[in-house]
Design an enzyme around this catalytic site. Structure first.
Site, PDB file in Angstrom:
ATOM      1  CB  THR A 198       2.020 -12.203   1.908  1.00 36.03           C
ATOM      2  OG1 THR A 198       1.060 -12.755   1.023  1.00 36.03           O
ATOM      3  CG2 THR A 198       3.275 -11.819   1.137  1.00 36.03           C
ATOM      4  CB  THR A 226      -7.879  -6.245  -0.794  1.00 34.18           C
ATOM      5  OG1 THR A 226      -6.969  -5.905  -1.835  1.00 34.18           O
ATOM      6  CG2 THR A 226      -8.383  -7.658  -1.018  1.00 34.18           C
ATOM      7  CB  THR A 227      -9.879  -6.512   3.622  1.00 27.74           C
ATOM      8  OG1 THR A 227      -8.865  -5.644   4.140  1.00 27.74           O
ATOM      9  CG2 THR A 227      -9.231  -7.740   3.021  1.00 27.74           C
ATOM     10  NE  ARG A 236      -7.785  -6.894   6.772  1.00 29.00           N
ATOM     11  CZ  ARG A 236      -6.831  -7.805   6.858  1.00 29.00           C
ATOM     12  NH1 ARG A 236      -6.628  -8.457   7.993  1.00 29.00           N
ATOM     13  NH2 ARG A 236      -6.073  -8.081   5.831  1.00 29.00           N
ATOM     14  N   PRO A 237      -9.147  -1.102   8.589  1.00 31.25           N
ATOM     15  CG  PRO A 237      -9.666  -0.606  10.809  1.00 31.25           C
ATOM     16  CD  PRO A 237     -10.080  -1.477   9.664  1.00 31.25           C
ATOM     17  CE  LYS A 244       3.364  -3.177  -4.428  1.00 31.67           C
ATOM     18  NZ  LYS A 244       2.921  -2.800  -3.092  1.00 31.67           N
ATOM     19  NE  ARG A 261       6.788 -31.380  -3.880  1.00 33.48           N
ATOM     20  CZ  ARG A 261       7.671 -32.081  -3.209  1.00 33.48           C
ATOM     21  NH1 ARG A 261       8.569 -32.795  -3.826  1.00 33.48           N
ATOM     22  NH2 ARG A 261       7.641 -32.073  -1.890  1.00 33.48           N
ATOM     23  CD  GLN A 302       0.888  -9.295  -1.555  1.00 35.75           C
ATOM     24  OE1 GLN A 302       1.624  -9.992  -2.212  1.00 35.75           O
ATOM     25  NE2 GLN A 302      -0.351  -9.055  -1.910  1.00 35.75           N
ATOM     26  N   GLY A 324      -4.257  -4.954  -3.751  1.00 39.61           N
ATOM     27  CA  GLY A 324      -5.252  -4.043  -4.310  1.00 39.61           C
ATOM     28  C   GLY A 324      -4.544  -2.829  -4.862  1.00 39.61           C
ATOM     29  CG  HIS A 325      -1.856  -2.392  -7.769  1.00 37.24           C
ATOM     30  ND1 HIS A 325      -0.963  -2.700  -8.759  1.00 37.24           N
ATOM     31  CD2 HIS A 325      -1.238  -2.671  -6.612  1.00 37.24           C
ATOM     32  CE1 HIS A 325       0.150  -3.148  -8.215  1.00 37.24           C
ATOM     33  NE2 HIS A 325       0.007  -3.146  -6.915  1.00 37.24           N
ATOM     34  CG  ASP A 364      -1.759  -1.275   1.271  1.00 37.40           C
ATOM     35  OD1 ASP A 364      -2.262  -1.688   0.225  1.00 37.40           O
ATOM     36  OD2 ASP A 364      -1.841  -1.875   2.358  1.00 37.40           O
ATOM     37  CE  LYS A 368      -1.964   7.547   0.842  1.00 40.56           C
ATOM     38  NZ  LYS A 368      -2.818   6.736   1.669  1.00 40.56           N
ATOM     39  CG  LEU A 369       6.383  13.827   1.398  1.00 34.81           C
ATOM     40  CD1 LEU A 369       6.624  12.546   0.632  1.00 34.81           C
ATOM     41  CD2 LEU A 369       7.452  14.841   1.153  1.00 34.81           C
TER      42      LEU A 369
HETATM   43  P1  IMP Z   1      -2.348 -12.941   2.788  1.00 37.78           P
HETATM   44  O1  IMP Z   1      -1.365 -12.416   1.804  1.00 37.78           O
HETATM   45  O2  IMP Z   1      -3.780 -12.713   2.399  1.00 37.78           O
HETATM   46  O3  IMP Z   1      -2.063 -14.362   3.165  1.00 37.78           O
HETATM   47  O4  IMP Z   1      -2.151 -12.092   4.138  1.00 37.78           O
HETATM   48  C1  IMP Z   1      -0.958 -12.127   4.895  1.00 37.78           C
HETATM   49  C2  IMP Z   1      -0.645 -10.746   5.482  1.00 37.78           C
HETATM   50  O5  IMP Z   1      -0.298  -9.852   4.440  1.00 37.78           O
HETATM   51  C3  IMP Z   1      -1.824 -10.089   6.200  1.00 37.78           C
HETATM   52  O6  IMP Z   1      -1.310  -9.323   7.280  1.00 37.78           O
HETATM   53  C4  IMP Z   1      -2.414  -9.189   5.135  1.00 37.78           C
HETATM   54  O7  IMP Z   1      -3.149  -8.132   5.685  1.00 37.78           O
HETATM   55  C5  IMP Z   1      -1.158  -8.717   4.440  1.00 37.78           C
HETATM   56  N1  IMP Z   1      -1.368  -8.344   3.024  1.00 37.78           N
HETATM   57  C6  IMP Z   1      -1.542  -9.181   1.982  1.00 37.78           C
HETATM   58  N2  IMP Z   1      -1.659  -8.489   0.835  1.00 37.78           N
HETATM   59  C7  IMP Z   1      -1.527  -7.191   1.144  1.00 37.78           C
HETATM   60  C8  IMP Z   1      -1.521  -5.992   0.380  1.00 37.78           C
HETATM   61  O8  IMP Z   1      -1.636  -5.981  -0.851  1.00 37.78           O
HETATM   62  N3  IMP Z   1      -1.365  -4.831   1.079  1.00 37.78           N
HETATM   63  C9  IMP Z   1      -1.195  -4.815   2.426  1.00 37.78           C
HETATM   64  N4  IMP Z   1      -1.183  -5.909   3.188  1.00 37.78           N
HETATM   65  C10 IMP Z   1      -1.344  -7.093   2.548  1.00 37.78           C
HETATM   66 MG    MG Z   2      -2.692  -2.251  -1.864  1.00 38.12          MG
END
Ligand code: IMP
Ligand code: MG
Length: 335
Positions: free
Chosen positions: A192, A250-251, A253-254, A17, A139, A177, A43-44, A14, A281-282
């Site tokens: 991840t 994507t979710t 979430r805060p 990118k 596998r 990520q 999430g882009h 985030d 984000k300056l």
């Molecule tokens: P997963 O990749 O869904 O298995 O999540 C593993 C960890 O990576 C969790 O803490 C997620 O919130 C974080 N995470 C996965 N993808 C992103 C992303 O694109 N941006 C920020 N955090 C991410």
């Molecule tokens: Mg993102």
């Protein structure tokens, strides 16, 4: 000839990118854009011609008619992938013969999503990524080449990049990520399941000698989504979250917030072999009227944005990043 630029995230995802990818695609003549790790956990958010798009699988190149590939380092949810293609088409983007999937990319199945459904003990994005990578390495996974609905999109990365058939390749590798979430270098187990580093890009049929520029992207403060305690108990971080709109693409979430950590930044720059650094984000700190970093375990405060920029540029200079290769951008700079 094959040339590659790589975009890596130096923190926890985030960091913008997508924006950097979008910008580079506009400036440079890439023949391909390759997403090299992760799945639809990413999430882009991209603003293109004044319209907002959120993509999870498909890289930024598609907005400029560049061949866009989901690489073998990724895992793919076919349902989400086809839905995204439809959304791009509906938004007026010409995707015909522009979107491809490496034949050896592993598939996220409905069962993987079900298994990941609670987010587990680390708070995943619940998109089935972890279980899909687990099956890849056990596998027991399924690859893109065995699904009939993906046939029109399949590509072989060796045929495309390395066997000399295509001349003058200029590939932009777009990571997902970030360093702090990397399976090997992140804060395990709060990570991840993929390789988010420059090395992760090379896993997609890219020879190391092709790499020209590595664009490291960081935010001027840090954010993290997941279950570990990350944010200090100080009211300023709630303000930062609101001003910075730090809620997951994507979710929803805060995101937990903190000041930028200089040691983490230095480690990520060195391990990724970063040549160009972008800080996003300056304007969020400008609105807060507080400028700080964490350096050597201590909070270091600055009186102004200029003072903070000088501090960062000096620190990066010491590890070999030239001043001309350091860029600062604001959230409001839409491309
Ligand atoms: P997963 O990749 O869904 O298995 O999540 C593993 C960890 O990576 C969790 O803490 C997620 O919130 C974080 N995470 C996965 N993808 C992103 C992303 O694109 N941006 C920020 N955090 C991410
Ligand atoms: Mg993102």
């Amino acid at each position: 000839m094959i040339k590659t630029d790589i975009i890596v995230d130096l923190q926890y995802g985030d960091c913008a990118k997508g924006k950097v990818a979008h910008h580079l695609c506009k400036k440079k003549k890439y023949t391909h854009v390759l997403r090299y790790n992760g799945g639809c956990n990413a999430g882009h958010t991209i603003y293109h011609d004044g319209k907002k798009f959120v993509t999870h699988h498909i890289p930024a190149g598609v907005f400029f008619g560049v061949k866009s590939i989901i690489g073998s380092g990724c895992v793919l949810d076919p349902e989400q992938f086809l839905k995204e293609i439809k959304e791009l088409e509906d938004g007026g983007i010409d995707v015909k013969e522009k979107i491809f999937v490496a034949r050896n990319t592993h598939i996220i199945t409905p069962k993987h999503k079900e298994e990941d459904g609670s987010g587990g003990k680390i708070g995943t994005t619940k998109r089935g990524n972890g279980p899909a990578y687990r099956d890849k390495y056990a596998r027991t996974g399924i690859r893109a080449e065995s699904l009939s609905e993906l046939k029109p999109y399949l590509i072989d990365l060796y045929d495309e990049f390395s066997d000399g058939k295509n001349k003058n390749l200029n590939i932009l590798c777009e990571g997902a990520q970030g360093f702090g979430l990397d399976i090997d270098w992140g804060d395990y187990p709060y990570v991840t399941s993929s390789h988010c580093t420059t090395a992760g890009a090379l896993l997609n049929g890219i020879p190391y000698s092709a790499v020209k520029n590595v664009w490291g992207v960081a935010k001027i403060y840090e954010t993290y989504v997941g279950l570990k305690k990350f944010e200090p108990n100080e009211p300023i971080f709630q303000k930062m979250r609101d001003i910075g709109e730090e809620y997951g693409a994507t979710t929803g979430r805060p995101r937990q917030c903190n000041w930028m950590n200089m040691q983490m930044l230095e480690k990520a720059i060195k391990i990724n072999g970063v040549t160009h650094a972008v800080f996003s984000k300056l304007d969020v700190l400008e609105k807060l009227k507080v400028w700080k970093v964490i350096d050597g375990g201590k909070d270091i405060s600055f009186k102004s944005e200029k003072e903070m920029k000088n501090y960062i540029s000096k620190a990066l200079g010491k590890i070999g990043i030239k001043a001309g290769n350091i860029f600062f951008s604001a959230q409001k700079d839409r491309i």
